[in-house]
Scaffold this active site. Structure first.
Site, short mmCIF file in Angstrom:
data_model
loop_
_atom_site.label_atom_id
_atom_site.label_comp_id
_atom_site.label_asym_id
_atom_site.label_seq_id
_atom_site.Cartn_x
_atom_site.Cartn_y
_atom_site.Cartn_z
CG HIS A 62 -15.81 -32.36 24.96
ND1 HIS A 62 -14.92 -31.27 24.22
CD2 HIS A 62 -16.46 -33.61 24.50
CE1 HIS A 62 -15.52 -31.41 23.23
NE2 HIS A 62 -15.49 -32.49 22.81
CG HIS A 64 -18.87 -37.08 21.51
ND1 HIS A 64 -19.37 -35.77 20.63
CD2 HIS A 64 -17.58 -36.26 21.92
CE1 HIS A 64 -18.16 -35.01 21.01
NE2 HIS A 64 -17.44 -35.25 21.60
NE ARG A 66 -19.96 -41.71 19.31
CZ ARG A 66 -19.19 -40.46 18.98
NH1 ARG A 66 -20.18 -39.11 18.91
NH2 ARG A 66 -18.34 -40.49 18.66
CG ASN A 96 -21.46 -35.36 18.45
OD1 ASN A 96 -22.03 -35.46 19.59
ND2 ASN A 96 -20.04 -36.13 17.73
CG ASP A 154 -19.00 -32.12 19.10
OD1 ASP A 154 -18.16 -32.21 20.21
OD2 ASP A 154 -19.18 -33.02 18.55
CG HIS A 234 -10.61 -30.75 22.12
ND1 HIS A 234 -11.11 -29.77 20.99
CD2 HIS A 234 -12.19 -31.17 21.47
CE1 HIS A 234 -12.37 -29.79 20.46
NE2 HIS A 234 -12.77 -30.74 20.68
CG ASP A 309 -13.66 -35.01 22.48
OD1 ASP A 309 -14.26 -34.76 22.45
OD2 ASP A 309 -12.30 -34.43 21.65
CG HIS A 313 -15.52 -43.74 16.47
ND1 HIS A 313 -17.11 -43.00 16.44
CD2 HIS A 313 -14.51 -43.15 16.98
CE1 HIS A 313 -16.88 -41.59 16.32
NE2 HIS A 313 -15.49 -41.41 16.70
#
Lengths: 438, 326
Positions: A62, A64, A66, A96, A154, A234, A309, A313
């Protein structure tokens, strides 16, 4: 280059075979060919591993990364470097992105980007529905051809039960699990933290624990009737874990994962940090009793995997007020060390279960190669120094983002080498370690 | 963790420990006593013909209100003027910084103006804390969402203390929408720290989970809560929340949770009634109670200026008020 690689003198842990001992390991042509006591090194490069743990390559179910869409926060290349630095030899990436990975072209793009980066393997997770809109199913089969290993919308729980049922049924054709972020938003209200004594004190809206349990319960019932393969992302509450455990006992094909932050941090951190948004994630940080239940579940095998996860950001995005700021924290570069230091070293998690949670467990959950060091298996290896002392310093992350809830933590234990298909793709630079300061 | 700043001061009887006032949760009993005593000695300034002392001349205070406010902003501005500070008020509601601007940019822009103190109100809990961590200037929380409103609790405490001569041992009932009330939270921390017994009372939909863990009694029975009360603090029913199914109608609410003269007879004979304003007459409080001699509502407003003067003075000078020179 097909020079064989001899990993010599390490403590080899194979959770599938239940093996734990000092062995040499020979890697040739991308596969493990032999393990044993004092193997001959003729013609092989030798990698000295005495004092290190030699583990099946870590797999993250899991993450991300981006790309495409928010390359300022993470790209496939930087995400995979971060993964390698965290000891991961393979990463499954959530759909996502922008545009959403709901088709073969995006899945192929991701796999080819990863191949270019020549580090850890990337396995795309395709969207369940087109655009993650929760309306019509995406083309699972096409994405499967491109290398997708699972489907998920997601962060958006598939609230439409009939649609979920069809997703389970359709995914059976391609032997893909459906990964659900279990959050009944009619109960959670999208609140920024866990509902409890801390949210009451802080005057913040809270998500009750039952928002997760209610969603897990509904999904288990739908999976049962659809004979679907459910993977719960999660898992964060004792209540939801009990439901998963019960379903597994009843023989349902359900797997689940837990993140390092849900194993080690509680909602109290939001107060202690003065509302730092590096403690805002979804599901939110829970309570001590949840942490205890999750650690127990990981040890007894009710939980299959630790997953990061990893949610990068940019600092500007996280520097908003606590309600407006986005959910999520980075995790690839701290996951194994945090779990080792806080669970293995404290005696709550055995070494073999630690190894399994990062390798065999995730491999089995998504039917991926690896997870074992038996001859014939892929030469994906994680070297872990159980004595390395270091301090988490986000400014030194390989990831493009810095939003870690573990900044400043003093840890013992660190991944020090990552081998993918027989090739060393990352080694820890000794100068990075604060153990050199002492 | 909050980084140490140069202006961070050691705890002494005559000063506050922090450069900021973010909440009553962080205040010691000594600090609360210091603020109330200082406010008490500043009250006479407001009773004079010329309401101005030069105590904060040359100091710059920025009032930053991201959320609509009339009385709190006027109260701070009055306090600033009476102490001769240079005050700049900025109603950010509706401006470019209202939503989306990174808070770190807001902080840097403020820092560039080199203010000595920021008074901030924001709809989200924790925004004053973020600014306090990132600014050299002191920060006063004038209300952050449903979290804290420390100067309101301090002015309430001053009002109660002036009437009863003490806070310790009093039974204070806080009634109304507890879930969304920063006034309730700040009063709970302050009053329990000073040894009062606090009872919170609300319908179940407006009582947050595990509120008892803040050290209060919680009940949904208003009549029972009023038994033996010394102070009845009514909260504003936030009518704009009615759509959220928290209470079906103001009529039904008033029947069970409105403070009427008849209901007030259950409290002690010398009991007083308070309200942070603005009131909804006929919703949480009847007009005859609001306008009765037992109501301290207007005294709260005038004490508000004194308390804010005390807070500004103590944070900006770092020492106790010795009274006016000369």
């Amino acid at each position: 280059m097909n020079t064989p690689l001899l990993v010599r003198g390490g403590r080899l842990l194979d959770p599938v075979a239940g093996r734990d001992g000092l062995f040499d390991l020979l890697l040739e042509n991308g596969v493990v060919t032999e393990f044993g006591d004092r193997l001959g090194a003729a013609g092989a490069r030798v990698l000295e591993a005495s004092g290190l743990l030699v583990l099946p390559g870590f797999i993250d179910l899991h993450a991300h990364l981006r790309e495409p869409g928010r390359e300022y926060a993470e790209t496939v290349a930087t995400g995979l470097r971060a993964a390698a630095a965290g000891g991961f030899t393979a990463v499954c990436t959530m759909p996502n992105t922008d545009p959403v990975n709901d088709n073969r072209a995006i899945s192929e793009f991701l796999v080819s980007k990863a191949r270019g980066a020549s580090g850890p393997r990337l396995y795309p997770i395709g969207a369940v529905t087109k655009g993650q809109r929760g309306e019509e199913l995406a083309e699972f089969g096409e994405m499967r051809i491109a290398g997708a290993v699972a489907v998920s919308d997601d962060g958006k729980w598939l609230a439409d039960g009939a649609l979920l049922r069809r997703a389970f049924e359709h995914a059976r054709l391609f032997e893909m699990p459906v990964v659900q972020h279990c959050e009944d938003t009619s109960l959670s209200g999208g609140a920024p933290m866990h509902e409890g004594a801390v949210s009451t004190r802080l005057g913040l809206p809270g998500q009750p624990a039952i928002a997760e349990a209610a969603a897990v319960g509904r999904d288990l019932l739908v999976a049962e009737v659809a004979r679907g393969r459910l993977h719960v992302a999660h898992l964060s509450t004792a209540r939801a874990l009990a439901l998963v455990r019960e379903a597994r006992t009843a023989g349902l094909a359900v797997t689940c994962e837990v993140t390092p932050h849900h194993l080690t941090l509680t909602d109290e951190e939001v107060a202690r940090s003065g509302f730092s948004t590096n403690f805002k994630m979804n599901p939110p940080l829970r309570e001590p009793r949840d942490l205890e239940a999750l650690a127990a579940g990981l040890e007894d095998g009710s939980i299959d995997a630790v997953a990061t996860d990893h949610a990068p950001h940019h600092e500007d995005e996280k520097s908003l007020d606590f309600i407006t700021a986005p959910f999520g924290v980075v995790g690839l570069e701290t996951a194994a060390a945090v779990v080792y230091d806080r669970l293995v070293r404290t005696g709550r998690l055995s070494l073999l279960r630690f190894a399994a949670a990062f390798s065999a467990g995730p491999a089995r959950a998504f039917a991926l190669p690896g997870g074992t060091l038996a001859p014939g298996s892929p030469a994906n290896i994680t070297l872990f120094d159980p004595e390395a002392r270091w301090r988490v310093d986000p400014s030194r992350f390989e990831s493009l983002s810095r939003n870690s809830p573990f900044a400043g933590w003093e840890l013992v234990g660190a991944p020090v080498g990552t081998i993918v298909e027989g090739r060393v793709v990352w080694r820890r630079d000794e100068d990075r370690d604060s153990r050199d300061r002492s | 963790m909050k980084p140490e700043t140069p202006t961070e001061r050691a705890a002494t009887a005559g000063s506050l420990r922090s450069k900021d006032l973010l909440g009553t949760e962080d205040l010691s009993a000594e600090e609360i006593g210091l603020i109330l005593d200082t406010a008490e000695s500043m009250r006479p300034i407001g009773e004079r013909a010329i309401k101005k002392v030069p105590a904060l001349r040359g100091r710059m205070v920025v009032n930053l209100f991201f959320e609509a406010s009339t009385r709190t902003r006027f109260s701070f501005e009055t306090a600033e003027k009476w102490l001769s500070a240079d005050a700049l008020s900025f109603a950010a509601k509706g401006s470019s910084v209202e939503k989306g601007e990174s808070l770190i940019d807001t902080a840097r822009n403020l820092q560039a103006m080199a203010p000595d103190l920021i008074v901030i109100r924001h709809s989200c809990p924790g925004v004053p804390h973020f600014l306090a961590r990132n600014l050299r200037a002191g920060v006063v929380n004038a209300g952050d969402g449903a979290h804290e409103h420390p100067t309101q609790a301090l002015l309430d405490a001053l009002t109660i203390r002036r009437r009863f001569g003490r806070l310790e041992g009093l039974r204070v009932v806080i009634a109304g929408d507890i879930t969304h009330s920063r006034v309730a939270r700040s009063n709970i921390w302050l009053l329990t720290r000073m040894g009062a017994t606090v009872v919170v009372c609300a319908p179940p939909t407006l009582l947050p989970p595990r509120i008892e863990e803040m050290g209060v009694e919680a009940t949904t029975d208003f009549d029972a809560a009023l038994d033996g009360a010394d102070v009845v603090m009514m909260l504003r029913m936030q009518l704009e929340r009615q759509g959220a199914s928290l209470y079906p109608s103001t009529r039904e609410y008033f029947k069970r949770y409105g403070l009427t003269a008849a209901r007030l007879t259950r409290a002690r004979p010398e009991a007083v009634v308070m309200h942070p304003g603005p009131m909804n007459r006929g919703v949480e409080i009847s007009s005859d109670v609001a306008d009765s001699p037992r109501s301290l509502i207007l005294e709260q407003v005038s004490n508000g200026v004194a308390v804010r003067m005390a807070v500004l003075y103590l944070l900006l000078t770092g020492h106790a008020w010795e009274g006016e020179p000369g």
